[in-house]
Write an enzyme that holds these catalytic residues in place. Structure first.
Site, PDB file in Angstrom:
ATOM      1  N   CYS A  91     -12.340   5.244 -28.761  1.00  0.00           N
ATOM      2  CA  CYS A  91     -13.600   5.963 -29.004  1.00  0.00           C
ATOM      3  C   CYS A  91     -14.403   6.205 -27.742  1.00  0.00           C
ATOM      4  O   CYS A  91     -15.551   5.771 -27.623  1.00  0.00           O
ATOM      5  CB  CYS A  91     -14.392   5.204 -30.051  1.00  0.00           C
ATOM      6  SG  CYS A  91     -13.453   5.152 -31.572  1.00  0.00           S
TER       7      CYS A  91
ATOM      8  N   TYR B 178      -9.159   5.786 -12.294  1.00  0.00           N
ATOM      9  CA  TYR B 178      -9.027   6.427 -10.971  1.00  0.00           C
ATOM     10  C   TYR B 178      -8.690   7.914 -11.067  1.00  0.00           C
ATOM     11  O   TYR B 178      -8.210   8.493 -10.095  1.00  0.00           O
ATOM     12  CB  TYR B 178      -7.892   5.767 -10.161  1.00  0.00           C
ATOM     13  CG  TYR B 178      -7.769   4.271 -10.265  1.00  0.00           C
ATOM     14  CD1 TYR B 178      -8.731   3.439  -9.705  1.00  0.00           C
ATOM     15  CD2 TYR B 178      -6.688   3.686 -10.903  1.00  0.00           C
ATOM     16  CE1 TYR B 178      -8.607   2.055  -9.789  1.00  0.00           C
ATOM     17  CE2 TYR B 178      -6.549   2.314 -10.983  1.00  0.00           C
ATOM     18  CZ  TYR B 178      -7.518   1.500 -10.431  1.00  0.00           C
ATOM     19  OH  TYR B 178      -7.378   0.135 -10.510  1.00  0.00           O
TER      20      TYR B 178
ATOM     21  N   GLY C 152       0.757  -1.242   0.000  1.00  0.00           N
ATOM     22  CA  GLY C 152       0.000   0.000   0.000  1.00  0.00           C
ATOM     23  C   GLY C 152       0.786   1.288   0.000  1.00  0.00           C
ATOM     24  O   GLY C 152       0.233   2.349  -0.316  1.00  0.00           O
TER      25      GLY C 152
ATOM     26  N   TYR D 268       0.770  -1.507 -12.137  1.00  0.00           N
ATOM     27  CA  TYR D 268      -0.626  -1.426 -12.579  1.00  0.00           C
ATOM     28  C   TYR D 268      -0.752  -0.746 -13.943  1.00  0.00           C
ATOM     29  O   TYR D 268      -1.723  -0.058 -14.220  1.00  0.00           O
ATOM     30  CB  TYR D 268      -1.501  -0.729 -11.517  1.00  0.00           C
ATOM     31  CG  TYR D 268      -1.346  -1.348 -10.154  1.00  0.00           C
ATOM     32  CD1 TYR D 268      -1.821  -2.631  -9.905  1.00  0.00           C
ATOM     33  CD2 TYR D 268      -0.676  -0.692  -9.124  1.00  0.00           C
ATOM     34  CE1 TYR D 268      -1.640  -3.236  -8.665  1.00  0.00           C
ATOM     35  CE2 TYR D 268      -0.491  -1.286  -7.876  1.00  0.00           C
ATOM     36  CZ  TYR D 268      -0.974  -2.555  -7.656  1.00  0.00           C
ATOM     37  OH  TYR D 268      -0.798  -3.155  -6.437  1.00  0.00           O
TER      38      TYR D 268
ATOM     39  N   PRO E  76       4.615  -5.383  -0.680  1.00  0.00           N
ATOM     40  CA  PRO E  76       4.684  -4.150  -1.473  1.00  0.00           C
ATOM     41  C   PRO E  76       4.577  -4.458  -2.971  1.00  0.00           C
ATOM     42  O   PRO E  76       5.120  -5.450  -3.448  1.00  0.00           O
ATOM     43  CB  PRO E  76       6.081  -3.610  -1.144  1.00  0.00           C
ATOM     44  CG  PRO E  76       6.890  -4.832  -0.861  1.00  0.00           C
ATOM     45  CD  PRO E  76       5.956  -5.803  -0.193  1.00  0.00           C
ATOM     46  N   GLY E  77       3.889  -3.617  -3.681  1.00  0.00           N
ATOM     47  CA  GLY E  77       3.810  -3.748  -5.133  1.00  0.00           C
ATOM     48  C   GLY E  77       4.313  -2.478  -5.794  1.00  0.00           C
ATOM     49  O   GLY E  77       5.434  -2.380  -6.302  1.00  0.00           O
TER      50      GLY E  77
HETATM   51  N1  LLP Z   1      -1.557  -6.889  -0.829  1.00  0.00           N
HETATM   52  C1  LLP Z   1      -2.864  -6.968  -1.147  1.00  0.00           C
HETATM   53  C2  LLP Z   1      -3.713  -7.922  -0.438  1.00  0.00           C
HETATM   54  C3  LLP Z   1      -3.383  -6.133  -2.155  1.00  0.00           C
HETATM   55  O1  LLP Z   1      -4.668  -6.202  -2.458  1.00  0.00           O
HETATM   56  C4  LLP Z   1      -2.533  -5.223  -2.819  1.00  0.00           C
HETATM   57  C5  LLP Z   1      -3.036  -4.350  -3.888  1.00  0.00           C
HETATM   58  C6  LLP Z   1      -1.174  -5.200  -2.474  1.00  0.00           C
HETATM   59  C7  LLP Z   1      -0.725  -6.040  -1.455  1.00  0.00           C
HETATM   60  C8  LLP Z   1      -0.175  -4.298  -3.129  1.00  0.00           C
HETATM   61  O2  LLP Z   1      -0.470  -2.955  -2.903  1.00  0.00           O
HETATM   62  P1  LLP Z   1       0.576  -1.815  -3.354  1.00  0.00           P
HETATM   63  O3  LLP Z   1       1.796  -1.948  -2.494  1.00  0.00           O
HETATM   64  O4  LLP Z   1       0.870  -2.005  -4.780  1.00  0.00           O
HETATM   65  O5  LLP Z   1      -0.175  -0.548  -3.112  1.00  0.00           O
HETATM   66  N2  LLP Z   1      -4.928  -0.921  -9.779  1.00  0.00           N
HETATM   67  C9  LLP Z   1      -4.798   0.054  -8.712  1.00  0.00           C
HETATM   68  C10 LLP Z   1      -4.173  -0.541  -7.471  1.00  0.00           C
HETATM   69  C11 LLP Z   1      -4.886  -1.765  -6.949  1.00  0.00           C
HETATM   70  C12 LLP Z   1      -4.225  -2.383  -5.747  1.00  0.00           C
HETATM   71  C13 LLP Z   1      -4.844  -3.690  -5.387  1.00  0.00           C
HETATM   72  N3  LLP Z   1      -4.267  -4.378  -4.285  1.00  0.00           N
HETATM   73  C14 LLP Z   1      -4.014   1.251  -9.224  1.00  0.00           C
HETATM   74  O6  LLP Z   1      -3.629   1.272 -10.394  1.00  0.00           O
HETATM   75  O7  LLP Z   1      -3.805   2.215  -8.483  1.00  0.00           O
END
Ligand code: LLP
Length: 424
Positions: free
Chosen positions: A344, A319, A240, A373, A277-278
């Site tokens: 379109c 978003y 997150g 993403y 982390p993503g």
């Molecule tokens: N863990 C869980 C259970 C999650 O659902 C997520 C993201 C993460 C970790 C990784 O979160 P991060 O560190 O990347 O914030 N498509 C959206 C973001 C969707 C995130 C979904 N879950 C965007 O483009 O902003």
């Protein structure tokens, strides 16, 4: 910090001019920087340096490309997966099964079987019926699943509503005040071993307050669970942490700030912490390179029509996300324009009234911070093949996903017998 910088007037990814990649791969194309990925992993790990053997499980959904996952696997990261497909990708990239955490509200029996046979480290269960299903599946296989419950702490993460996951009414997790009942239920089920707790309140978090509040609730729950006789050995704090998209805004908390907060809150938990982390690992490690098709008059500002569409990068459309947009060979002149794709729909708009480098037909442009993403959410709307991807490593670069040819899209459809003259 990233490795997309201007050298001699042209944007490079590390030592490679983006124009060279565009010339060979065509546009639009995603380009990732290995050095940036490695740096983000290092910074994240340094932020957790005071913890005893934390598991950093990359959220595969942010960027599931096999080359990106292999880069991360070599650095020793685990994987947070939310589908059988993500699990297979992580394993194929070399992530050991014991470093895999399986999250998600809708795991199917087939996905559970796959994960159990592979011997993944932990299932993060999101409901009691899911625990019942996993118990059933594991018992039939004669295997044991290590489980945690994802807890919904009822905390508003203060991010975009569509990526907030920890409010009481969101679909995720077990309600905080029903957690003790869920654990008592799971502990009595065969085939399950309760090992931990999990929480994830949302993505692109720019304030540590909500995470801190959620983690404090988890800390209190761990004490209650132990008092009730559960051996809690792991706590998964999710992902997150936000990244800077707009250089004009104050930056989100750094990994170091986040790590210090975590270490303060969890000091007496006596668990192995897991992180998912993503975005913070890959977000600023990728750009989407696109070419200006033409510039069209507008009533207010001109429309810069680029060859990337909302199908290639959905975030602005979904978003209202803000991505920095830069010319790859900026002239030094600035202009205000609407940046749109060829699709379109009016939603196929990347930016309105954006002050940016002045560009003309034929110029290359980069959407910054597109490594998370981006390609993973691309689709084929308007019969556009999936976007290709490339990765740079110093002076080297390689295509890591070819552009999907339209022939492949057409060939994927089949005709019913009554329309298939040859077979009729
Ligand atoms: N863990 C869980 C259970 C999650 O659902 C997520 C993201 C993460 C970790 C990784 O979160 P991060 O560190 O990347 O914030 N498509 C959206 C973001 C969707 C995130 C979904 N879950 C965007 O483009 O902003």
């Amino acid at each position: 910090m990233d490795h997309f910088t201007l050298r001699d007037g042209a944007m490079h990814a590390e030592d490679v001019p983006l124009s060279a990649i565009a010339a060979e791969a065509g546009t639009p194309v995603y380009v990732y920087s290995t050095a940036t990925i490695e740096r983000h992993v290092r910074v994240f790990r340094e932020a957790l340096a005071g913890l005893d053997d934390p598991l950093v499980a990359f959220a595969v959904k942010a960027n599931p490309n096999g080359a990106v996952l292999a880069t991360l696997a070599r650095l020793g990261l685990g994987a947070d997966v939310v589908s059988g497909g993500e699990l297979m990708r992580a394993l194929a990239a070399g992530v050991p099964a014991e470093k895999v955490v399986f999250s998600g509200v809708g795991k199917t029996a087939e996905e559970m079987i796959l994960a159990l046979r592979e011997g993944i480290g932990q299932f993060n269960l999101e409901s009691v019926p899911e625990a019942d299903m996993l118990s059933d599946v594991a018992t039939k296989l004669g295997l044991e699943a290590q489980v945690a419950f994802r807890i919904n702490p009822n905390v508003d993460a203060g991010t975009h509503s569509k990526i907030s996951t920890g409010r009481a009414d969101d679909k995720f997790g077990v309600a905080y005040d029903r957690a003790l009942d869920a654990y008592a239920h799971a502990a009595a089920l065969p085939g399950l071993k309760v090992v931990g707790v999990a929480v994830h309140i949302g993505s692109q978090l720019t304030d540590l307050g909500p995470s801190r509040a959620a983690f404090e609730r988890i800390g209190a729950l761990i004490a209650e669970l132990r008092a009730a006789g559960h051996a809690i050995a792991t706590a998964d704090l999710g992902g997150g942490l936000g990244v800077p998209y707009n250089p004009a805004l104050p930056p989100p908390p750094s990994p170091a700030d986040y790590g210090a907060m975590v270490q303060a809150v969890t000091a007496d938990w006596n668990v192995r912490l897991i992180f998912e982390p993503g975005r913070v690992i890959v977000g600023n490690a990728g750009v989407l390179v696109t070419r200006v098709i033409r510039v069209k008059d507008g009533v207010g500002y001109p429309f810069v029509v680029v060859d990337a569409g909302m199908n290639d990068l959905m975030r602005p459309s979904l978003y209202d996300a803000w991505h920095d947009i830069r010319a790859i060979e900026p002239s030094g002149e600035r202009a205000t324009a609407n940046i749109v794709g060829p699709i379109c729909e009016t939603g196929d708009t990347f930016a309105r009234a954006r002050e940016m480098d002045r560009v003309e037909a034929g110029d290359l442009v980069a959407f910054m911070t597109a490594g998370a993403y981006g390609a993973t959410m691309a689709n084929t709307y308007n019969s556009r093949g999936l976007t290709p991807e490339a990765i740079v490593n110093g002076e080297d670069w390689a295509i890591i996903r070819e552009r999907q040819p339209i022939e492949a899209l057409i060939a994927a459809d089949t005709l019913p017998p009554w329309l298939n003259k040859e077979k009729a």
